[in-house]
Design an enzyme around this catalytic site. Structure first.
Site, PDB file in Angstrom:
ATOM      1  NE  ARG A   8     -12.021  13.369  -6.916  1.00 48.14           N
ATOM      2  CZ  ARG A   8     -13.016  12.863  -6.152  1.00 48.14           C
ATOM      3  NH1 ARG A   8     -14.241  12.741  -6.634  1.00 48.14           N
ATOM      4  NH2 ARG A   8     -12.781  12.501  -4.918  1.00 48.14           N
ATOM      5  CE  LYS A   9     -13.643   6.286 -10.880  1.00 47.60           C
ATOM      6  NZ  LYS A   9     -14.497   5.401 -11.672  1.00 47.60           N
TER       7      LYS A   9
ATOM      8  CG  ASP B 132      -1.974   1.057   1.235  1.00 43.73           C
ATOM      9  OD1 ASP B 132      -2.310   1.563   0.145  1.00 43.73           O
ATOM     10  OD2 ASP B 132      -2.481   1.392   2.317  1.00 43.73           O
TER      11      ASP B 132
HETATM   12  C1  LIG Z   1       6.871  10.755  -3.637  1.00 47.06           C
HETATM   13  C2  LIG Z   1       5.931  10.642  -2.491  1.00 47.06           C
HETATM   14  C3  LIG Z   1       6.516  10.151  -1.241  1.00 47.06           C
HETATM   15  C4  LIG Z   1       5.490   9.872  -0.169  1.00 47.06           C
HETATM   16  C5  LIG Z   1       5.959   8.916   0.887  1.00 47.06           C
HETATM   17  C6  LIG Z   1       4.821   8.581   1.816  1.00 47.06           C
HETATM   18  C7  LIG Z   1       4.788   7.098   2.100  1.00 47.06           C
HETATM   19  C8  LIG Z   1       3.510   6.719   2.741  1.00 47.06           C
HETATM   20  C9  LIG Z   1       2.395   6.432   1.736  1.00 47.06           C
HETATM   21  C10 LIG Z   1       1.239   5.927   2.549  1.00 47.06           C
HETATM   22  C11 LIG Z   1       0.058   5.585   1.637  1.00 47.06           C
HETATM   23  C12 LIG Z   1      -0.988   4.968   2.515  1.00 47.06           C
HETATM   24  C13 LIG Z   1      -2.344   5.230   1.918  1.00 47.06           C
HETATM   25  C14 LIG Z   1      -3.397   4.960   2.957  1.00 47.06           C
HETATM   26  O1  LIG Z   1      -3.197   4.249   3.891  1.00 47.06           O
HETATM   27  S1  LIG Z   1      -4.889   5.737   2.752  1.00 47.06           S
HETATM   28  C15 LIG Z   1      -5.836   5.097   4.131  1.00 47.06           C
HETATM   29  C16 LIG Z   1      -6.824   4.039   3.727  1.00 47.06           C
HETATM   30  N1  LIG Z   1      -7.864   4.594   2.896  1.00 47.06           N
HETATM   31  C17 LIG Z   1      -8.908   5.231   3.413  1.00 47.06           C
HETATM   32  O2  LIG Z   1      -9.069   5.372   4.595  1.00 47.06           O
HETATM   33  C18 LIG Z   1      -9.876   5.787   2.410  1.00 47.06           C
HETATM   34  C19 LIG Z   1     -11.312   5.813   2.929  1.00 47.06           C
HETATM   35  N2  LIG Z   1     -12.193   6.194   1.833  1.00 47.06           N
HETATM   36  C20 LIG Z   1     -12.446   7.495   1.542  1.00 47.06           C
HETATM   37  O3  LIG Z   1     -12.008   8.394   2.242  1.00 47.06           O
HETATM   38  C21 LIG Z   1     -13.229   7.756   0.295  1.00 47.06           C
HETATM   39  O4  LIG Z   1     -14.039   6.665  -0.024  1.00 47.06           O
HETATM   40  C22 LIG Z   1     -12.324   8.089  -0.922  1.00 47.06           C
HETATM   41  C23 LIG Z   1     -11.490   9.348  -0.597  1.00 47.06           C
HETATM   42  C24 LIG Z   1     -11.414   6.926  -1.280  1.00 47.06           C
HETATM   43  C25 LIG Z   1     -13.210   8.384  -2.123  1.00 47.06           C
HETATM   44  O5  LIG Z   1     -14.185   9.280  -1.713  1.00 47.06           O
HETATM   45  P1  LIG Z   1     -14.606  10.537  -2.612  1.00 47.06           P
HETATM   46  O6  LIG Z   1     -15.820  11.082  -1.959  1.00 47.06           O
HETATM   47  O7  LIG Z   1     -13.466  11.459  -2.798  1.00 47.06           O
HETATM   48  O8  LIG Z   1     -14.892   9.896  -4.003  1.00 47.06           O
HETATM   49  P2  LIG Z   1     -16.318   9.441  -4.555  1.00 47.06           P
HETATM   50  O9  LIG Z   1     -17.031   8.581  -3.616  1.00 47.06           O
HETATM   51  O10 LIG Z   1     -16.985  10.676  -5.088  1.00 47.06           O
HETATM   52  O11 LIG Z   1     -15.830   8.511  -5.776  1.00 47.06           O
HETATM   53  C26 LIG Z   1     -15.090   9.047  -6.840  1.00 47.06           C
HETATM   54  C27 LIG Z   1     -14.993   7.974  -7.902  1.00 47.06           C
HETATM   55  O12 LIG Z   1     -14.247   6.860  -7.401  1.00 47.06           O
HETATM   56  C28 LIG Z   1     -15.026   5.683  -7.398  1.00 47.06           C
HETATM   57  N3  LIG Z   1     -14.697   4.906  -6.192  1.00 47.06           N
HETATM   58  C29 LIG Z   1     -14.592   5.353  -4.934  1.00 47.06           C
HETATM   59  N4  LIG Z   1     -14.239   4.349  -4.114  1.00 47.06           N
HETATM   60  C30 LIG Z   1     -14.140   3.247  -4.876  1.00 47.06           C
HETATM   61  C31 LIG Z   1     -13.814   1.897  -4.606  1.00 47.06           C
HETATM   62  N5  LIG Z   1     -13.514   1.473  -3.388  1.00 47.06           N
HETATM   63  N6  LIG Z   1     -13.788   1.038  -5.627  1.00 47.06           N
HETATM   64  C32 LIG Z   1     -14.074   1.440  -6.901  1.00 47.06           C
HETATM   65  N7  LIG Z   1     -14.400   2.713  -7.218  1.00 47.06           N
HETATM   66  C33 LIG Z   1     -14.434   3.595  -6.210  1.00 47.06           C
HETATM   67  C34 LIG Z   1     -16.472   6.174  -7.351  1.00 47.06           C
HETATM   68  O13 LIG Z   1     -17.345   5.192  -7.873  1.00 47.06           O
HETATM   69  C35 LIG Z   1     -16.384   7.380  -8.224  1.00 47.06           C
HETATM   70  O14 LIG Z   1     -16.314   6.966  -9.581  1.00 47.06           O
HETATM   71  P3  LIG Z   1     -17.178   7.697 -10.694  1.00 47.06           P
HETATM   72  O15 LIG Z   1     -18.591   7.516 -10.272  1.00 47.06           O
HETATM   73  O16 LIG Z   1     -16.740   9.126 -10.675  1.00 47.06           O
HETATM   74  O17 LIG Z   1     -16.819   6.998 -11.971  1.00 47.06           O
END
Ligand SMILES: CCCCCCCCCCCCCC(=O)SCCNC(=O)CCNC(=O)[C@H](O)C(C)(C)COP(=O)(O)OP(=O)(O)OC[C@H]1O[C@@H](n2cnc3c(N)ncnc32)[C@H](O)[C@@H]1OP(=O)(O)O
Length: 251
Positions: A211-212, A166
């Site tokens: 956004r996906k 993840d």
């Molecule tokens: C270079 C960088 C370095 C960084 C280093 C850092 C390292 C660490 C990295 C750590 C990383 C750790 C990461 C972690 O641990 S993240 C922690 C675990 N995840 C969560 O807690 C997320 C909980 N869920 C939510 O908050 C919301 O449901 C989200 C934000 C995901 C979407 O809610 P939002 O209200 O914004 O969106 P929407 O409902 O309008 O939906 C929008 C579109 O998406 C589609 N959709 C939504 N859900 C699903 C689904 N399950 N399957 C299929 N499709 C799905 C939906 O049908 C729609 O599609 P369409 O109708 O438009 O076609």
């Protein structure tokens, strides 16, 4: 979805990555880990500030790293020289990873830690370092699971494997789309991961639709003979208004 691969050296070479020579495992240089190099940072000013001493960067060799881990780390470091790959520094607070422009109004709390960095003892938890290739939309993580990640005797817990997948896929999604959250993560556990071994977690963003962000990933042994896991994931770019609300609810 990717298929099982043969020797990782071949597989990595095909994908432009350095494989390890057979028999590298277990060898350790008399001088121990190479002195840490400090390649450029992929992220913003907060990380750069941390590099100047505000926070410890854990994605650097320590005495617990095996020879396989060190060899791979050094090969990846070599690849950072032309600028295509960048080492991602790793801090124990997620806010140190995030550029100022993405932080909104998050307050840095002293009582929270990035889950991956919750075990202090070197080598006991998640030993890892990630490398980012922006043009390929790809993040590769070198991961050495420690003894506190045990599930079945001698093997890494499935939750720890999900966590590193993840986080690797998540870093890839962040590099592509900024503020994102995991909406879906699907993992096939193919072969158990021995504690103390080194595996490569190779993730890439396959498609962005609005956004996906759709990503895929595979976890393999260093010799390329073992596929440990394959995964696909969907990350959703946070809607600005919803992100503000989520933030407010956890402060
Ligand atoms: C270079 C960088 C370095 C960084 C280093 C850092 C390292 C660490 C990295 C750590 C990383 C750790 C990461 C972690 O641990 S993240 C922690 C675990 N995840 C969560 O807690 C997320 C909980 N869920 C939510 O908050 C919301 O449901 C989200 C934000 C995901 C979407 O809610 P939002 O209200 O914004 O969106 P929407 O409902 O309008 O939906 C929008 C579109 O998406 C589609 N959709 C939504 N859900 C699903 C689904 N399950 N399957 C299929 N499709 C799905 C939906 O049908 C729609 O599609 P369409 O109708 O438009 O076609």
């Amino acid at each position: 979805m990717w298929r099982r691969c043969g020797a990782l050296g071949r597989a990595l070479a095909l994908r432009g990555l350095p494989g390890l020579a057979p028999g590298a495992a277990g060898r350790r240089t008399a001088s121990g880990p190479s002195p840490p190099a400090r390649p450029g940072l992929p992220c913003g000013t907060a990380a750069a500030g941390s590099q100047l001493g505000q926070s410890k960067d854990y994605a650097l060799p320590n005495a617990s790293w095996s020879q396989d881990m060190l060899d791979l780390y050094n090969r990846f470091l070599d690849m950072t020289k032309d600028g295509l790959w960048k080492r991602i520094p790793s801090y124990n607070n997620i806010l140190d990873h995030i550029p100022e422009s993405m932080k909104l109004t998050y307050e840095k709390r002293k009582d929270t830690r990035l889950f991956l960095r919750s075990i202090d003892a070197e080598g006991a938890g998640f030993e890892y370092v990630m490398f980012l290739n922006t043009s390929e939309k790809r993040v590769v993580c070198l991961f050495q699971p420690g003894s506190y990640l045990e599930g079945h005797p001698g093997f890494a817990h499935g939750g720890s494997i999900a966590t590193i997948i993840d986080s690797t896929i998540g870093s890839c999604a962040i590099s592509v789309a900024g503020k994102v959250m995991t909406a879906n993560l699907s993992i096939d556990y193919v072969n158990p991961v021995p504690l103390g071994s080194v595996v490569l977690v190779d993730s890439k963003a396959d498609k962005v639709e609005g956004r996906k962000v759709f990503l895929s990933c595979k976890m393999q042994s260093v010799d390329g003979n073992t596929l440990h896991a394959e995964a696909t994931a969907l990350f959703i770019q946070l809607d600005a208004t919803k992100a503000q609300k989520q933030q407010a609810s956890c402060q």
